[in-house]
Design a protein around this motif. Structure first.
Motif, PDB file in Angstrom:
ATOM      1  N   VAL A  87      -1.236  43.637   8.061  1.00 25.98           N
ATOM      2  CA  VAL A  87      -0.239  42.808   7.370  1.00 25.98           C
ATOM      3  C   VAL A  87       0.939  42.591   8.305  1.00 25.98           C
ATOM      4  O   VAL A  87       1.454  43.529   8.909  1.00 25.98           O
ATOM      5  N   ARG A  88       1.385  41.332   8.393  1.00 26.86           N
ATOM      6  CA  ARG A  88       2.495  40.983   9.272  1.00 26.86           C
ATOM      7  C   ARG A  88       3.748  40.592   8.503  1.00 26.86           C
ATOM      8  O   ARG A  88       4.856  40.880   8.925  1.00 26.86           O
ATOM      9  N   LYS A  89       3.580  39.909   7.359  1.00 24.87           N
ATOM     10  CA  LYS A  89       4.744  39.407   6.631  1.00 24.87           C
ATOM     11  C   LYS A  89       4.315  38.977   5.235  1.00 24.87           C
ATOM     12  O   LYS A  89       3.168  38.595   5.022  1.00 24.87           O
ATOM     13  N   VAL A  90       5.252  39.021   4.287  1.00 23.45           N
ATOM     14  CA  VAL A  90       5.023  38.510   2.942  1.00 23.45           C
ATOM     15  C   VAL A  90       6.020  37.378   2.705  1.00 23.45           C
ATOM     16  O   VAL A  90       7.221  37.550   2.921  1.00 23.45           O
ATOM     17  N   VAL A  91       5.502  36.239   2.269  1.00 20.92           N
ATOM     18  CA  VAL A  91       6.332  35.077   1.955  1.00 20.92           C
ATOM     19  C   VAL A  91       6.217  34.838   0.456  1.00 20.92           C
ATOM     20  O   VAL A  91       5.127  34.585  -0.048  1.00 20.92           O
ATOM     21  N   GLU A  92       7.354  34.928  -0.252  1.00 21.82           N
ATOM     22  CA  GLU A  92       7.329  34.786  -1.700  1.00 21.82           C
ATOM     23  C   GLU A  92       7.838  33.411  -2.127  1.00 21.82           C
ATOM     24  O   GLU A  92       8.831  32.920  -1.616  1.00 21.82           O
ATOM     25  N   THR A  93       7.122  32.831  -3.071  1.00 20.57           N
ATOM     26  CA  THR A  93       7.550  31.595  -3.725  1.00 20.57           C
ATOM     27  C   THR A  93       7.813  31.959  -5.175  1.00 20.57           C
ATOM     28  O   THR A  93       6.903  32.394  -5.877  1.00 20.57           O
ATOM     29  N   LYS A  94       9.054  31.823  -5.596  1.00 18.36           N
ATOM     30  CA  LYS A  94       9.421  32.222  -6.955  1.00 18.36           C
ATOM     31  C   LYS A  94       9.795  30.986  -7.756  1.00 18.36           C
ATOM     32  O   LYS A  94      10.495  30.106  -7.277  1.00 18.36           O
ATOM     33  N   ILE A  95       9.310  30.959  -8.985  1.00 17.63           N
ATOM     34  CA  ILE A  95       9.608  29.870  -9.894  1.00 17.63           C
ATOM     35  C   ILE A  95      10.395  30.467 -11.061  1.00 17.63           C
ATOM     36  O   ILE A  95       9.925  31.396 -11.717  1.00 17.63           O
ATOM     37  N   VAL A  96      11.584  29.954 -11.289  1.00 12.90           N
ATOM     38  CA  VAL A  96      12.390  30.359 -12.440  1.00 12.90           C
ATOM     39  C   VAL A  96      12.687  29.084 -13.216  1.00 12.90           C
ATOM     40  O   VAL A  96      13.377  28.193 -12.733  1.00 12.90           O
ATOM     41  N   ALA A  97      12.134  29.005 -14.410  1.00 10.67           N
ATOM     42  CA  ALA A  97      12.285  27.804 -15.231  1.00 10.67           C
ATOM     43  C   ALA A  97      13.537  27.904 -16.103  1.00 10.67           C
ATOM     44  O   ALA A  97      14.062  28.998 -16.330  1.00 10.67           O
ATOM     45  N   SER A  98      13.968  26.770 -16.591  1.00 12.02           N
ATOM     46  CA  SER A  98      15.172  26.739 -17.432  1.00 12.02           C
ATOM     47  C   SER A  98      14.978  27.494 -18.747  1.00 12.02           C
ATOM     48  O   SER A  98      15.950  27.879 -19.386  1.00 12.02           O
ATOM     49  N   ASP A  99      13.706  27.755 -19.124  1.00 14.21           N
ATOM     50  CA  ASP A  99      13.464  28.527 -20.353  1.00 14.21           C
ATOM     51  C   ASP A  99      13.490  30.038 -20.105  1.00 14.21           C
ATOM     52  O   ASP A  99      13.189  30.829 -20.993  1.00 14.21           O
ATOM     53  N   GLY A 100      13.870  30.436 -18.882  1.00 11.26           N
ATOM     54  CA  GLY A 100      14.012  31.849 -18.557  1.00 11.26           C
ATOM     55  C   GLY A 100      12.751  32.516 -18.040  1.00 11.26           C
ATOM     56  O   GLY A 100      12.781  33.667 -17.627  1.00 11.26           O
ATOM     57  N   VAL A 101      11.633  31.810 -18.035  1.00 13.43           N
ATOM     58  CA  VAL A 101      10.379  32.378 -17.547  1.00 13.43           C
ATOM     59  C   VAL A 101      10.392  32.362 -16.021  1.00 13.43           C
ATOM     60  O   VAL A 101      10.768  31.366 -15.396  1.00 13.43           O
ATOM     61  N   SER A 102      10.002  33.479 -15.416  1.00 18.88           N
ATOM     62  CA  SER A 102       9.893  33.510 -13.958  1.00 18.88           C
ATOM     63  C   SER A 102       8.486  33.956 -13.574  1.00 18.88           C
ATOM     64  O   SER A 102       7.827  34.696 -14.303  1.00 18.88           O
ATOM     65  N   TRP A 103       8.045  33.476 -12.437  1.00 17.36           N
ATOM     66  CA  TRP A 103       6.715  33.774 -11.925  1.00 17.36           C
ATOM     67  C   TRP A 103       6.795  33.669 -10.415  1.00 17.36           C
ATOM     68  O   TRP A 103       7.577  32.877  -9.886  1.00 17.36           O
ATOM     69  N   SER A 104       5.994  34.450  -9.697  1.00 19.73           N
ATOM     70  CA  SER A 104       6.023  34.363  -8.235  1.00 19.73           C
ATOM     71  C   SER A 104       4.620  34.422  -7.643  1.00 19.73           C
ATOM     72  O   SER A 104       3.710  35.016  -8.224  1.00 19.73           O
ATOM     73  N   TYR A 105       4.489  33.761  -6.513  1.00 24.59           N
ATOM     74  CA  TYR A 105       3.263  33.815  -5.718  1.00 24.59           C
ATOM     75  C   TYR A 105       3.654  34.362  -4.360  1.00 24.59           C
ATOM     76  O   TYR A 105       4.553  33.825  -3.701  1.00 24.59           O
ATOM     77  N   SER A 106       2.990  35.419  -3.941  1.00 23.43           N
ATOM     78  CA  SER A 106       3.262  36.037  -2.649  1.00 23.43           C
ATOM     79  C   SER A 106       2.119  35.737  -1.691  1.00 23.43           C
ATOM     80  O   SER A 106       0.968  36.059  -1.988  1.00 23.43           O
ATOM     81  N   THR A 107       2.444  35.111  -0.586  1.00 28.62           N
ATOM     82  CA  THR A 107       1.462  34.876   0.464  1.00 28.62           C
ATOM     83  C   THR A 107       1.612  35.986   1.485  1.00 28.62           C
ATOM     84  O   THR A 107       2.683  36.157   2.079  1.00 28.62           O
ATOM     85  N   VAL A 108       0.559  36.755   1.663  1.00 28.16           N
ATOM     86  CA  VAL A 108       0.556  37.865   2.609  1.00 28.16           C
ATOM     87  C   VAL A 108      -0.093  37.377   3.895  1.00 28.16           C
ATOM     88  O   VAL A 108      -1.280  37.043   3.918  1.00 28.16           O
ATOM     89  N   ILE A 109       0.716  37.292   4.940  1.00 28.08           N
ATOM     90  CA  ILE A 109       0.215  36.874   6.252  1.00 28.08           C
ATOM     91  C   ILE A 109      -0.305  38.117   6.959  1.00 28.08           C
ATOM     92  O   ILE A 109       0.410  39.123   7.080  1.00 28.08           O
ATOM     93  N   ALA A 110      -1.561  38.059   7.392  1.00 32.34           N
ATOM     94  CA  ALA A 110      -2.187  39.209   8.056  1.00 32.34           C
ATOM     95  C   ALA A 110      -3.015  38.720   9.233  1.00 32.34           C
ATOM     96  O   ALA A 110      -3.391  37.541   9.306  1.00 32.34           O
ATOM     97  N   ASP A 111      -3.296  39.630  10.133  1.00 36.21           N
ATOM     98  CA  ASP A 111      -4.109  39.332  11.313  1.00 36.21           C
ATOM     99  C   ASP A 111      -5.367  40.192  11.319  1.00 36.21           C
ATOM    100  O   ASP A 111      -5.365  41.318  10.819  1.00 36.21           O
ATOM    101  N   ALA A 112      -6.412  39.629  11.917  1.00 39.60           N
ATOM    102  CA  ALA A 112      -7.652  40.356  12.201  1.00 39.60           C
ATOM    103  C   ALA A 112      -7.935  40.183  13.695  1.00 39.60           C
ATOM    104  O   ALA A 112      -7.526  39.186  14.300  1.00 39.60           O
ATOM    105  N   GLN A 113      -8.636  41.128  14.274  1.00 41.32           N
ATOM    106  CA  GLN A 113      -8.949  41.091  15.699  1.00 41.32           C
ATOM    107  C   GLN A 113      -9.904  39.960  16.064  1.00 41.32           C
ATOM    108  O   GLN A 113      -9.916  39.502  17.203  1.00 41.32           O
ATOM    109  N   GLU A 114     -10.700  39.541  15.088  1.00 37.64           N
ATOM    110  CA  GLU A 114     -11.704  38.513  15.315  1.00 37.64           C
ATOM    111  C   GLU A 114     -11.981  37.803  14.001  1.00 37.64           C
ATOM    112  O   GLU A 114     -11.528  38.245  12.948  1.00 37.64           O
ATOM    113  N   MET A 115     -12.714  36.723  14.069  1.00 41.53           N
ATOM    114  CA  MET A 115     -13.112  36.018  12.855  1.00 41.53           C
ATOM    115  C   MET A 115     -14.122  36.899  12.130  1.00 41.53           C
ATOM    116  O   MET A 115     -15.281  36.968  12.522  1.00 41.53           O
ATOM    117  N   LEU A 116     -13.662  37.588  11.120  1.00 47.63           N
ATOM    118  CA  LEU A 116     -14.496  38.545  10.404  1.00 47.63           C
ATOM    119  C   LEU A 116     -15.584  37.840   9.601  1.00 47.63           C
ATOM    120  O   LEU A 116     -15.394  36.719   9.126  1.00 47.63           O
TER     121      LEU A 116
END
Length: 166
Positions: A87-116
């Motif tokens: 794992v190299r980094k986590v990039v979060e996209t958060k959605i907060v709506a006007s009705d108070g509901v929040s939700w997030s999507y986390s993209t985890v950037i990772a590396d592998a030594q080769e095309m697994l």
């Protein structure tokens, strides 16, 4: 196995998968020419936003970090072994709506030594290593399409790990 995070969060007519948010794995590896490639999932036609390309991923369970959820989902959907991912980094996209509901999507950037080697499950029509410059040429999942340039910029600033001790 169904986790406690499986379920929809609905806000202002929009539905988001994952009661505790969701996470996906943006896995990079050196391609045949040494340039980075990323692993994409062609989503099964029956799935939500099916027949589009995106990242292996899904709902986070209540006890999971974004990294744990992304790696678990990548194992379930693509057969990727956790011990071969850095794992190299986590990039979060958060959605907060006007009705108070929040939700997030986390993209985890990772590396592998080769095309697994990958093993698709029933949620995947196909798994494919794709050159970074070719990603936007595919019919992308709308959420992934909206975030692709930001993600590309994020991982461009992180050197691809190669030749590390496994």
């Amino acid at each position: 196995m169904r986790g406690d995070g499986d379920g929809w969060v609905v806000s202002q007519g929009q539905a988001y998968w994952g009661r505790y948010g969701a996470a996906g794995l943006l896995l990079r590896a050196p391609g045949r020419d040494g340039a980075p490639v990323v692993l994409l999932q062609h989503r099964a036609a029956w799935s939500h936003q099916g027949d589009t390309w995106g990242l292996p991923g899904g709902a986070r369970d209540s006890h999971e970090t974004p990294e744990q959820a992304a790696i678990r989902e990548a194992h379930e959907e693509a057969g990727l072994p956790a011990e071969q991912l850095t794992v190299r980094k986590v990039v979060e996209t958060k959605i907060v709506a006007s009705d108070g509901v929040s939700w997030s999507y986390s993209t985890v950037i990772a590396d592998a030594q080769e095309m697994l080697h990958t093993v698709p499950n029933r949620e995947s029509a196909e798994l494919r290593w794709v050159a970074v410059d070719d990603v936007a040429k595919l019919p992308l999942h709308p959420g992934f399409a909206a975030s692709w340039q930001r993600l590309r910029d994020e991982f461009a600033s992180i050197p691809l790990l190669v030749n590390r001790q496994l």
